[in-house]
Enzyme design. Sequence first.
Site, PDB file in Angstrom:
ATOM      1  N   GLY A  29       0.798  -1.217   0.000  1.00 29.84           N
ATOM      2  CA  GLY A  29       0.000   0.000   0.000  1.00 29.84           C
ATOM      3  C   GLY A  29       0.832   1.269   0.000  1.00 29.84           C
ATOM      4  O   GLY A  29       2.009   1.275   0.384  1.00 29.84           O
ATOM      5  N   ASN A  30       0.215   2.329  -0.455  1.00 31.83           N
ATOM      6  CA  ASN A  30       0.826   3.664  -0.415  1.00 31.83           C
ATOM      7  C   ASN A  30      -0.270   4.714  -0.446  1.00 31.83           C
ATOM      8  O   ASN A  30      -1.360   4.465  -0.964  1.00 31.83           O
ATOM      9  CB  ASN A  30       1.855   3.862  -1.546  1.00 31.83           C
ATOM     10  CG  ASN A  30       1.575   3.003  -2.741  1.00 31.83           C
ATOM     11  OD1 ASN A  30       0.703   3.322  -3.527  1.00 31.83           O
ATOM     12  ND2 ASN A  30       2.277   1.881  -2.845  1.00 31.83           N
ATOM     13  N   GLU A  75       5.164   3.253  -6.416  1.00 35.68           N
ATOM     14  CA  GLU A  75       4.010   3.598  -7.263  1.00 35.68           C
ATOM     15  C   GLU A  75       3.859   5.110  -7.443  1.00 35.68           C
ATOM     16  O   GLU A  75       2.763   5.604  -7.725  1.00 35.68           O
ATOM     17  CB  GLU A  75       2.710   3.015  -6.680  1.00 35.68           C
ATOM     18  CG  GLU A  75       2.717   1.521  -6.461  1.00 35.68           C
ATOM     19  CD  GLU A  75       2.821   0.683  -7.742  1.00 35.68           C
ATOM     20  OE1 GLU A  75       2.928   1.276  -8.842  1.00 35.68           O
ATOM     21  OE2 GLU A  75       2.808  -0.544  -7.629  1.00 35.68           O
ATOM     22  N   HIS A 155      -3.405  -7.629  -8.084  1.00 32.86           N
ATOM     23  CA  HIS A 155      -2.618  -6.649  -7.333  1.00 32.86           C
ATOM     24  C   HIS A 155      -3.424  -6.012  -6.187  1.00 32.86           C
ATOM     25  O   HIS A 155      -3.095  -6.233  -5.037  1.00 32.86           O
ATOM     26  CB  HIS A 155      -2.077  -5.586  -8.302  1.00 32.86           C
ATOM     27  CG  HIS A 155      -1.091  -4.650  -7.700  1.00 32.86           C
ATOM     28  ND1 HIS A 155      -0.103  -4.033  -8.425  1.00 32.86           N
ATOM     29  CD2 HIS A 155      -0.959  -4.189  -6.433  1.00 32.86           C
ATOM     30  CE1 HIS A 155       0.622  -3.259  -7.627  1.00 32.86           C
ATOM     31  NE2 HIS A 155       0.102  -3.334  -6.407  1.00 32.86           N
TER      32      HIS A 155
HETATM   33  P1  13P Z   1       5.786   0.561  -1.890  1.00 31.37           P
HETATM   34  O1  13P Z   1       6.227  -0.063  -0.588  1.00 31.37           O
HETATM   35  O2  13P Z   1       6.930   0.904  -2.789  1.00 31.37           O
HETATM   36  O3  13P Z   1       4.840   1.699  -1.643  1.00 31.37           O
HETATM   37  O4  13P Z   1       4.997  -0.559  -2.689  1.00 31.37           O
HETATM   38  C1  13P Z   1       3.924  -1.224  -2.112  1.00 31.37           C
HETATM   39  C2  13P Z   1       2.914  -1.577  -3.107  1.00 31.37           C
HETATM   40  O5  13P Z   1       1.798  -1.833  -2.732  1.00 31.37           O
HETATM   41  C3  13P Z   1       3.289  -1.613  -4.541  1.00 31.37           C
HETATM   42  O6  13P Z   1       2.173  -1.723  -5.352  1.00 31.37           O
END
Ligand code: 13P
Length: 221
Positions: A29-30, A75, A155
């Site tokens: 997540g982000n 992302e 995803h």
């Molecule tokens: P990050 O840790 O780089 O934010 O990536 C997590 C993620 O969910 C990639 O889709």
Amino acid sequence: MNGHSAIREQVADACHRIAAHGLVVTEAGNVSVRVGGHVVVTATNARFEELTADQVVVVDLDGERVHGDLEPTSELALHLGIYRHFGASAVVHTHAPMATAVGLVVDELPCVHYYMLKLGGSVRVAPYETYGTPELAQSVLTALEGRSAALMANHGAVTHAHSLDAAVDQALLLEWACTLYRNAASMGTPRALDEDRQRAVVETALARMATRPASLPEETS
Ligand code: 13P
């Protein structure tokens, strides 16, 4: 002020809220918020449940880091693309379990409940691309056309809104809608709302908003 310390705290709080609802596991997540020409965004590999404001960095709209020592999310291109294309103020990406499950078996989540109009109606599934790539960003941007939510095949899910709280609410609403759909599909073929019924809901909500603040539409197509 490039540090945006109060906003970085708000992003950390939003991450805790998302984790408490079980929408992410491990480093998934982000989250980001746009503040003028800056984007305040989670660092890569951060764990939402324990994320601190130090793990939130600031970049400009070209992705150049202007505050923080850590690398922004992998992302970032997706977040920046959403700000560029949709004029949003906040973006939430999760690996929410039911949203991810539904994205494994359908190309589009039908509009099975009038509350889904807050997301723009039916929710498209963006075709799979490798995480962190411009191809994934483009796939999701296409799926988001006229919507504030998209599922991402194999995803997860993404939502955007006019505020951080609203973007988190949208992520929770999307997970609820996916759960509703899965439960209904286990009993039979879910009935979707047709376009006339969807339009009537939007018209009713807009008419009610004209007379009082209570509202349905968040983002509609
Ligand atoms: P990050 O840790 O780089 O934010 O990536 C997590 C993620 O969910 C990639 O889709």
